[in-house]
Write a protein that holds these residues in place. Structure first.
Motif, mmCIF file in Angstrom:
data_model
loop_
_atom_site.group_PDB
_atom_site.id
_atom_site.type_symbol
_atom_site.label_atom_id
_atom_site.label_comp_id
_atom_site.label_asym_id
_atom_site.label_seq_id
_atom_site.Cartn_x
_atom_site.Cartn_y
_atom_site.Cartn_z
ATOM 1 N N VAL A 48 41.069 27.327 33.628
ATOM 2 C CA VAL A 48 41.822 28.314 32.983
ATOM 3 C C VAL A 48 43.339 27.442 32.695
ATOM 4 O O VAL A 48 43.692 27.257 33.738
ATOM 5 C CB VAL A 48 42.207 29.745 33.286
ATOM 6 N N LEU A 51 47.201 28.304 26.448
ATOM 7 C CA LEU A 51 47.444 27.498 25.187
ATOM 8 C C LEU A 51 48.266 28.212 24.457
ATOM 9 O O LEU A 51 48.007 29.402 24.181
ATOM 10 C CB LEU A 51 45.906 27.407 24.545
ATOM 11 N N THR A 54 48.903 31.568 25.935
ATOM 12 C CA THR A 54 47.715 32.646 26.374
ATOM 13 C C THR A 54 46.570 31.807 27.335
ATOM 14 O O THR A 54 46.237 30.590 26.854
ATOM 15 C CB THR A 54 47.266 33.191 25.048
ATOM 16 N N PRO A 55 46.169 32.441 28.264
ATOM 17 C CA PRO A 55 45.191 31.742 29.078
ATOM 18 C C PRO A 55 43.807 31.691 28.244
ATOM 19 O O PRO A 55 43.207 32.519 27.760
ATOM 20 C CB PRO A 55 44.877 32.773 30.242
ATOM 21 N N LYS A 57 39.726 29.223 28.616
ATOM 22 C CA LYS A 57 39.061 28.506 29.275
ATOM 23 C C LYS A 57 38.879 27.005 28.725
ATOM 24 O O LYS A 57 38.081 26.828 27.670
ATOM 25 C CB LYS A 57 37.587 29.277 29.606
ATOM 26 N N THR A 60 36.049 24.865 27.032
ATOM 27 C CA THR A 60 35.360 25.541 25.778
ATOM 28 C C THR A 60 36.316 25.308 24.612
ATOM 29 O O THR A 60 36.278 26.081 23.660
ATOM 30 C CB THR A 60 34.834 27.002 26.053
ATOM 31 N N VAL A 61 37.327 24.537 24.859
ATOM 32 C CA VAL A 61 38.220 24.197 23.564
ATOM 33 C C VAL A 61 38.295 22.759 23.654
ATOM 34 O O VAL A 61 38.442 21.967 24.533
ATOM 35 C CB VAL A 61 39.636 24.802 24.135
ATOM 36 N N THR A 108 45.950 32.749 35.187
ATOM 37 C CA THR A 108 45.826 34.204 34.671
ATOM 38 C C THR A 108 46.663 35.122 35.487
ATOM 39 O O THR A 108 47.172 36.108 34.773
ATOM 40 C CB THR A 108 44.408 34.854 35.097
ATOM 41 N N TRP A 111 50.107 35.097 33.987
ATOM 42 C CA TRP A 111 49.947 35.609 32.770
ATOM 43 C C TRP A 111 50.088 37.256 32.930
ATOM 44 O O TRP A 111 50.921 37.770 32.195
ATOM 45 C CB TRP A 111 48.922 35.086 31.891
ATOM 46 N N ALA A 127 41.785 41.575 35.224
ATOM 47 C CA ALA A 127 42.378 40.406 34.721
ATOM 48 C C ALA A 127 41.673 38.917 35.025
ATOM 49 O O ALA A 127 41.413 38.153 34.377
ATOM 50 C CB ALA A 127 43.525 40.102 34.976
ATOM 51 N N GLY A 130 36.894 37.370 34.657
ATOM 52 C CA GLY A 130 36.054 36.080 34.040
ATOM 53 C C GLY A 130 36.396 34.919 34.794
ATOM 54 O O GLY A 130 35.993 33.944 34.687
ATOM 55 N N GLN A 131 36.625 35.066 36.287
ATOM 56 C CA GLN A 131 36.888 33.947 37.034
ATOM 57 C C GLN A 131 36.165 34.223 38.397
ATOM 58 O O GLN A 131 36.419 35.180 38.976
ATOM 59 C CB GLN A 131 38.403 33.689 37.371
ATOM 60 N N ILE B 41 30.781 25.731 20.613
ATOM 61 C CA ILE B 41 31.022 24.719 21.318
ATOM 62 C C ILE B 41 30.143 24.614 22.586
ATOM 63 O O ILE B 41 29.572 23.422 22.699
ATOM 64 C CB ILE B 41 32.496 24.449 22.103
ATOM 65 N N ASP B 106 34.862 38.551 29.008
ATOM 66 C CA ASP B 106 36.059 38.666 29.949
ATOM 67 C C ASP B 106 37.186 38.678 29.474
ATOM 68 O O ASP B 106 37.489 38.168 28.189
ATOM 69 C CB ASP B 106 35.869 37.937 30.976
ATOM 70 N N PRO B 107 38.514 39.078 29.999
ATOM 71 C CA PRO B 107 39.649 39.160 29.160
ATOM 72 C C PRO B 107 39.985 37.497 28.720
ATOM 73 O O PRO B 107 40.588 37.484 27.567
ATOM 74 C CB PRO B 107 40.541 39.392 30.264
ATOM 75 N N ASN B 111 40.590 36.726 24.834
ATOM 76 C CA ASN B 111 41.851 36.026 24.059
ATOM 77 C C ASN B 111 41.778 35.028 23.079
ATOM 78 O O ASN B 111 42.250 34.727 22.198
ATOM 79 C CB ASN B 111 42.617 35.076 25.075
#
Ligand SMILES: Cc1cc2nc3c(=O)[nH]c(=O)nc-3n(C[C@H](O)[C@H](O)[C@H](O)COP(=O)(O)OP(=O)(O)OC[C@H]3O[C@@H](n4cnc5c(N)ncnc54)[C@H](O)[C@@H]3O)c2cc1C
Lengths: 164, 296
Positions: A48, A51, A54-55, A57, A60-61, A108, A111, A127, A130-131, B41, B106-107, B111
Motif C-alpha cells: 500500500v 496515489l 489515497t492509499p 495496493k 494492482t496499479v 493506511t 491516512w 481501515a 484489507g491488510q 490487472i 476492503d477499504p 478507494n
C-alpha cells in the motif's frame, strides 16, 4: 513509454513498459524498497502506497497510471529527521514483529488519522481490514495507531498532502 | 525478473483525455478500458486477459458523480466504491447500495475500484450487479454511434460477459427512486474483504394500511449462486400482492433458492449456498420491509 512521477516530493522521470506494476517501479526503478511486494493479488496490503493522496495496493496499479501523479511511500512519512507519530507508535507499542506488513499498515494508518484523528479500535480494524499481518500482531498494530492518535503529526504531513 | 513474479504480457497504453477520445481509442483492435484495474490487472497477470491496448479512463472526471436528478439517482461509471459508500444521498434513498459497498472488498480496494468496472467485469460473484438488478437500474452505454440505455437485467449476458461492445463505454447507472420503498443487501463471506459465498439484495415497495402492509413490487438480486441475470424472478413474482410478512418472505426465500444454480467451489458446497440463498433472501426482504415502514 516515459513517465514522470512525483514520489515523496521528488520528481522522477523514467522509461518504462506499460505493463510494469507500480510496486516494481518504486522498488526496482527508484530503489525505494520500503514498500513491500507481497501476495501480488491485492489481498495482503504490504504494497500500500498513496496515489494522489489515497492509499492503493500498488501491485494492482500500473506505473504508467501514476504518470503525472503524486505517490507517497513509507519513506515519505519521516520529515526532516523526525519520525511520523505512526512510526513512533509502532516503535513504542511493538507494532511490528517480522515487519513485512508494516509499511502498508503505516500508510493506511496515517491516512486514517489524517481523516479521523481519534479513531476507535473498531475503526482502526476496519481501515486495515484489507491488510494481513502474518505474525497476527493485530493487537499491537491497533495499539500503535491509537498511540499515534494521541500524538499529533508533524506540521509537514499536512503540507505534503495532495488532493486529486 | 524474479521467479514467481506475476506480470501482464506486453501491452500498449493510452490515456484518454476526453470521452470521445476514449471511444475512438476503444474502437481499435483488441482495446480494453482500464478503470481501477482491480479486476483487469489481476486477469492480465494470470493471462485470462491479454488486450493489445489499455485505454486508461481515470482522467475522465466527468464520469465520476453521484447526483439526484428528478426521480432518478445517477451514478457515473468512474465513481469509486469508496465514494458510493460515503454518499449520503445514495444511503438515504438506496440503503442496499451502502450495505453492499460496506462489504465489497476492503477499504483500500474500494478507494480505487469503480462502479463501472464492477458492472462490466460481470464476475458471477460480484455484489453490485445483484444490488442494481434488485433496484431495476438502467445503464447508459456510449459508442461512436450514440447513446443507448439498457436495463441492468439485460446488461449481463453470462459470466464475464455484458452487452458492452467494442468501441463502447458504460458511462453511468440510473436508479429509479420509488415512494414508500426501501432496500437491503446481505452477504455471507468467509473473512473480511472476501468475495461472497452468497449474497442477496432486496427492494420492496409497499402498499396497503401501515398495520397490514402489502407488497406492491419486489426486486430480488442474488449473487454467487448462479441466478440468471443476478435476479430471483420467480420469488419477485410470488411476492407481488402478498402481505409483507414473515411467512411471505420465508416462502420467497425458498422459491429463490429453488430457482438458482449454485456451483460447489472453495467457498462452499452447493447445498450450503442454496441454504444461504433462501435465508439471505428472506432476511434482506425483512430488513427492506422494516426500513420501508420506518422501523429500522
Ligand atoms: C482483493 C479484492 C477483493 C474483492 N472483493 C469483492 C467483493 O467482495 N465483491 C465485489 O463485488 N467485488 C469485489 N472485488 C472486485 C472489485 O469490486 C472490482 O475489482 C472492481 O470494482 C472493478 O472495478 P475496476 O474499476 O477496478 O475495473 P477494471 O479492472 O478497470 O475493469 C474491469 C473490466 O471492466 C471493463 N470496464 C471498466 N470500466 C468500464 C467502463 N466504464 N465501460 C466499459 N468497460 C469498462 C474493463 O475493460 C475490464 O474488462 C474485489 C477485488 C479485489 C482486488
Amino acid at each position: 513509454m516515459q513517465v514522470t512521477v512525483t514520489v515523496n516530493d521528488t520528481e522522477y522521470t523514467r522509461e518504462v513498459e506499460p505493463r510494469l506494476l507500480l510496486i516494481h517501479f518504486l522498488r526496482d526503478e527508484l530503489g525505494l524498497t520500503g514498500s513491500h511486494w507481497g501476495c501480488d493479488t491485492s489481498n495482503c496490503g504490504a504494497c500500500v502506497v498513496w496515489l494522489d493522496g489515497t492509499p492503493v495496493k500498488s501491485c494492482t496499479v500500473l506505473a504508467v497510471m501514476a504518470d503525472g501523479r503524486a505517490v507517497r511511500t513509507v519513506e515519505g512519512l519521516e520529515r526532516g529527521g523526525q519520525l511520523d507519530p505512526v512510526q513512533q507508535g509502532f516503535m513504542e507499542c511493538h507494532g511490528l514483529q517480522c515487519g513485512f506488513c508494516t509499511p502498508g499498515m503505516m500508510m493506511t494508518a496515517r491516512w486514517l488519522l489524517d481523516r479521523n484523528p481519534d479513531p476507535t479500535e473498531a475503526e482502526i480494524r476496519e481501515a486495515i481490514s484489507g491488510q494481513i499481518c502474518r505474525c497476527t500482531g493485530y493487537e499491537n498494530i491497533v495499539r500503535s495507531v491509537r498511540w499515534a492518535a494521541g500524538h499529533s503529526a508533524p506540521e509537514a504531513t499536512e503540507a505534503t498532502e495532495v488532493t486529486a | 525478473m524474479m521467479p514467481g513474479m506475476q506480470v501482464p504480457s506486453h501491452v500498449e497504453y493510452e490515456r484518454a483525455t476526453s470521452l470521445e477520445h476514449a471511444l475512438t481509442l476503444l474502437a481499435g483492435p483488441d482495446a480494453r478500458a482500464l478503470a481501477g484495474g482491480h479486476s483487469l490487472i489481476p486477469m492480465m497477470k494470470l493471462r485470462l486477459a491479454a488486450p493489445e491496448l489499455l485505454v486508461d479512463i481515470n482522467g475522465l472526471t466527468e464520469l465520476s458523480f453521484i447526483r439526484l436528478d428528478g426521480d432518478e439517482l445517477r451514478i457515473g461509471a468512474l465513481t469509486r466504491h469508496a465514494d458510493l459508500l460515503g454518499s449520503a444521498v445514495a444511503g438515504e434513498y438506496f440503503p442496499i447500495l451502502t450495505d453492499a459497498e460496506r462489504v465489497i472488498a476492503d477499504p483500500v480496494v474500494r478507494n480505487w475500484g469503480t462502479i463501472g468496472g464492477s458492472l462490466c467485469q460481470a464476475d458471477p460473484s460480484e455484489d453490485l450487479p445483484a444490488a442494481f438488478a434488485a433496484l431495476r437500474a438502467t445503464v447508459v452505454i456510449r459508442g461512436a454511434g450514440g447513446v443507448r440505455t439498457v436495463p441492468v437485467r439485460e446488461f449481463h449476458v453470462g459470466p464475464y460477459e455484458t452487452v458492452v461492445g467494442p468501441g463502447e463505454l458504460l458511462t453511468e447507472v440510473r436508479v429509479p427512486v420509488l415512494p414508500r420503498s426501501s432496500s437491503a443487501h446481505l452477504k455471507v463471506h468467509r473473512r473480511a474483504g472476501d468475495w461472497p459465498v452468497a449474497a442477496a439484495g432486496a427492494v420492496l415497495r409497499l402498499g396497503g394500511p401501515a398495520a397490514a402492509p402489502v407488497v406492491e413490487a419486489a426486486g430480488i438480486g442474488l449473487t454467487a449462486v448462479g441466478a440468471p441475470h443476478f435476479v430471483a424472478a420467480e420469488a419477485e413474482e410470488f411476492l407481488r400482492g402478498r402481505p409483507a410478512d414473515e411467512e411471505s418472505f420465508a416462502a420467497a426465500g425458498a422459491i429463490a433458492a429453488d430457482h438458482c444454480r449454485p456451483v460447489a467451489d472453495q467457498r462452499g458446497p452447493e447445498d450450503y449456498k442454496r441454504h444461504l440463498a433462501a435465508e439471505l433472501t428472506a432476511r434482506a426482504l425483512r430488513q427492506a420491509a422494516a426500513r420501508a415502514l420506518g422501523e429500522a
